[in-house]
Design a protein around this motif. Structure first.
Motif, short mmCIF file in Angstrom:
data_model
loop_
_atom_site.label_atom_id
_atom_site.label_comp_id
_atom_site.label_asym_id
_atom_site.label_seq_id
_atom_site.Cartn_x
_atom_site.Cartn_y
_atom_site.Cartn_z
N SER A 141 0.82 -1.21 0.00
CA SER A 141 0.00 0.00 0.00
C SER A 141 0.86 1.27 0.00
O SER A 141 0.64 2.18 -0.81
CB SER A 141 -0.93 -0.01 1.22
N ILE A 142 1.83 1.31 0.89
CA ILE A 142 2.71 2.49 0.98
C ILE A 142 3.51 2.65 -0.30
O ILE A 142 3.58 3.76 -0.86
CB ILE A 142 3.63 2.40 2.21
N ALA A 143 4.10 1.57 -0.78
CA ALA A 143 4.91 1.64 -2.00
C ALA A 143 4.06 2.03 -3.20
O ALA A 143 4.50 2.82 -4.05
CB ALA A 143 5.61 0.30 -2.25
N GLY A 144 2.84 1.52 -3.25
CA GLY A 144 1.93 1.87 -4.35
C GLY A 144 1.57 3.35 -4.32
O GLY A 144 1.53 4.01 -5.37
N GLU A 145 1.31 3.88 -3.13
CA GLU A 145 1.00 5.31 -2.98
C GLU A 145 2.19 6.17 -3.40
O GLU A 145 2.03 7.18 -4.09
CB GLU A 145 0.61 5.63 -1.54
N VAL A 146 3.38 5.78 -2.97
CA VAL A 146 4.58 6.52 -3.35
C VAL A 146 4.76 6.49 -4.86
O VAL A 146 4.99 7.51 -5.50
CB VAL A 146 5.84 5.96 -2.63
N HIS A 147 4.63 5.29 -5.44
CA HIS A 147 4.82 5.13 -6.89
C HIS A 147 3.84 6.01 -7.67
O HIS A 147 4.24 6.69 -8.62
CB HIS A 147 4.64 3.65 -7.25
N GLU A 148 2.60 6.01 -7.25
CA GLU A 148 1.57 6.80 -7.93
C GLU A 148 1.76 8.30 -7.69
O GLU A 148 1.59 9.12 -8.60
CB GLU A 148 0.19 6.37 -7.46
N SER A 149 2.13 8.67 -6.47
CA SER A 149 2.30 10.09 -6.12
C SER A 149 3.49 10.73 -6.80
O SER A 149 3.55 11.95 -6.95
CB SER A 149 2.45 10.23 -4.60
N LEU A 150 4.45 9.92 -7.20
CA LEU A 150 5.64 10.47 -7.86
C LEU A 150 5.33 11.04 -9.25
O LEU A 150 6.03 11.93 -9.72
CB LEU A 150 6.72 9.39 -8.00
N LEU A 151 4.30 10.54 -9.89
CA LEU A 151 4.01 10.97 -11.27
C LEU A 151 3.84 12.48 -11.39
O LEU A 151 4.57 13.11 -12.17
CB LEU A 151 2.79 10.23 -11.83
N PRO A 152 2.92 13.13 -10.65
CA PRO A 152 2.80 14.59 -10.83
C PRO A 152 4.04 15.35 -10.37
O PRO A 152 4.38 16.39 -10.95
CB PRO A 152 1.56 14.95 -9.99
N ILE A 153 4.71 14.85 -9.34
CA ILE A 153 5.93 15.51 -8.86
C ILE A 153 7.00 15.47 -9.93
O ILE A 153 7.64 16.48 -10.24
CB ILE A 153 6.42 14.85 -7.56
N MET A 154 7.19 14.29 -10.52
CA MET A 154 8.22 14.15 -11.56
C MET A 154 7.84 14.93 -12.82
O MET A 154 8.71 15.52 -13.47
CB MET A 154 8.45 12.68 -11.88
N LEU A 155 6.57 14.92 -13.18
CA LEU A 155 6.14 15.70 -14.35
C LEU A 155 6.44 17.18 -14.15
O LEU A 155 6.95 17.84 -15.06
CB LEU A 155 4.66 15.50 -14.63
N ALA A 156 6.14 17.71 -12.95
CA ALA A 156 6.42 19.12 -12.67
C ALA A 156 7.92 19.39 -12.73
O ALA A 156 8.36 20.39 -13.32
CB ALA A 156 5.86 19.50 -11.29
N ALA A 157 8.72 18.50 -12.15
CA ALA A 157 10.17 18.68 -12.16
C ALA A 157 10.73 18.62 -13.59
O ALA A 157 11.59 19.41 -13.96
CB ALA A 157 10.84 17.64 -11.27
N ILE A 158 10.21 17.69 -14.38
CA ILE A 158 10.67 17.57 -15.77
C ILE A 158 10.31 18.83 -16.56
O ILE A 158 11.14 19.36 -17.31
CB ILE A 158 10.09 16.30 -16.44
N LEU A 159 9.09 19.32 -16.37
CA LEU A 159 8.68 20.55 -17.07
C LEU A 159 9.54 21.74 -16.65
O LEU A 159 9.95 22.54 -17.50
CB LEU A 159 7.20 20.83 -16.83
N LEU A 160 9.82 21.86 -15.36
CA LEU A 160 10.71 22.94 -14.90
C LEU A 160 12.12 22.78 -15.46
O LEU A 160 12.77 23.76 -15.84
CB LEU A 160 10.75 22.98 -13.37
N HIS A 161 12.59 21.55 -15.53
CA HIS A 161 13.92 21.26 -16.06
C HIS A 161 14.02 21.67 -17.54
O HIS A 161 14.96 22.35 -17.95
CB HIS A 161 14.21 19.77 -15.89
N VAL A 162 13.03 21.28 -18.31
CA VAL A 162 13.00 21.62 -19.74
C VAL A 162 12.82 23.13 -19.92
O VAL A 162 13.50 23.76 -20.75
CB VAL A 162 11.88 20.84 -20.47
N ALA A 163 11.93 23.73 -19.13
CA ALA A 163 11.73 25.19 -19.22
C ALA A 163 13.01 25.93 -18.89
O ALA A 163 13.36 26.93 -19.55
CB ALA A 163 10.61 25.62 -18.27
N GLY A 164 13.74 25.45 -17.87
CA GLY A 164 15.01 26.08 -17.51
C GLY A 164 16.03 25.98 -18.64
O GLY A 164 16.72 26.95 -18.97
#
Length: 186
Positions: A141-164
């Motif tokens: 349960s915990i690992a599944g929540e972490v795995h799923e929660s990472l998606l929007p965080i990583m998407l935001a970081a990737i977009l900021l990285h590309v924008a930078g």
């Protein structure tokens, strides 16, 4: 040996290769993960898991490489807030690339699915009388929540990285993006 070190003028072939290989796989696995969950394509899970385990090996190498060599020096001077944001984004990306496969593997193992890479058992599924049984529901349960929660965080970081990178190239007119593409900074 100097070609193995990152400099202000040029990034090493190892840095560039690991960056682009991991970027390609992480983006692909994120896309595949969303597609699998949105369409209930359970037949794609073994491929998703196998590719995640495969790229994890390179992620560990990249983390060790970054630890040994430090972060690349900026091509030019930037405002303090830009440097702070860049450091934050880089840390989120490197930690996220570690957390994605680790949480996915723990999710699979805890859920009793075991861990396979391209059909080879690394950790056998937890079968009782031929039926899969959860090995550790809390871990799953915990690992599944972490795995799923990472998606929007990583998407935001990737977009900021590309924008930078685009800001450096288009607005600042420095060679940060060219250096990431393997060109020497003049």
């Amino acid at each position: 040996m100097s070609k193995m070190k990152d400099t202000r003028e040029r990034l090493s072939h190892i840095t560039l290769s690991l960056h682009w290989l991991i970027a390609f796989f992480i983006l692909g696995l994120m896309t595949l993960g969303v597609y699998m969950t949105e369409t209930s394509r359970y037949d794609l899970y073994p491929t998703h898991k196998s590719l995640g385990i495969f790229i994890f090996f390179f992620i560990v190498i990249r983390v060790l490489w970054r630890w040994k060599n430090g972060w690349p020096q900026p091509v030019a001077q930037h405002k303090n807030w830009e440097e702070a944001l860049a450091k934050l984004v880089h840390w989120v990306l490197i930690l996220g690339t570690l957390a994605f496969p680790i949480s996915g593997m723990l999710f699979s193992i805890g859920g009793g699915h075991g861990l396979q890479i391209f059909g080879l058992d690394l950790v056998s599924a937890n079968l009782v009388d031929g039926q899969r049984q959860m090995l550790n529901p809390d871990l799953a349960s915990i690992a599944g929540e972490v795995h799923e929660s990472l998606l929007p965080i990583m998407l935001a970081a990737i977009l900021l990285h590309v924008a930078g990178a685009l800001k450096h190239h288009i607005i600042d007119k420095n060679n940060t993006l060219k250096r990431m593409l393997g060109f020497k900074n003049q």
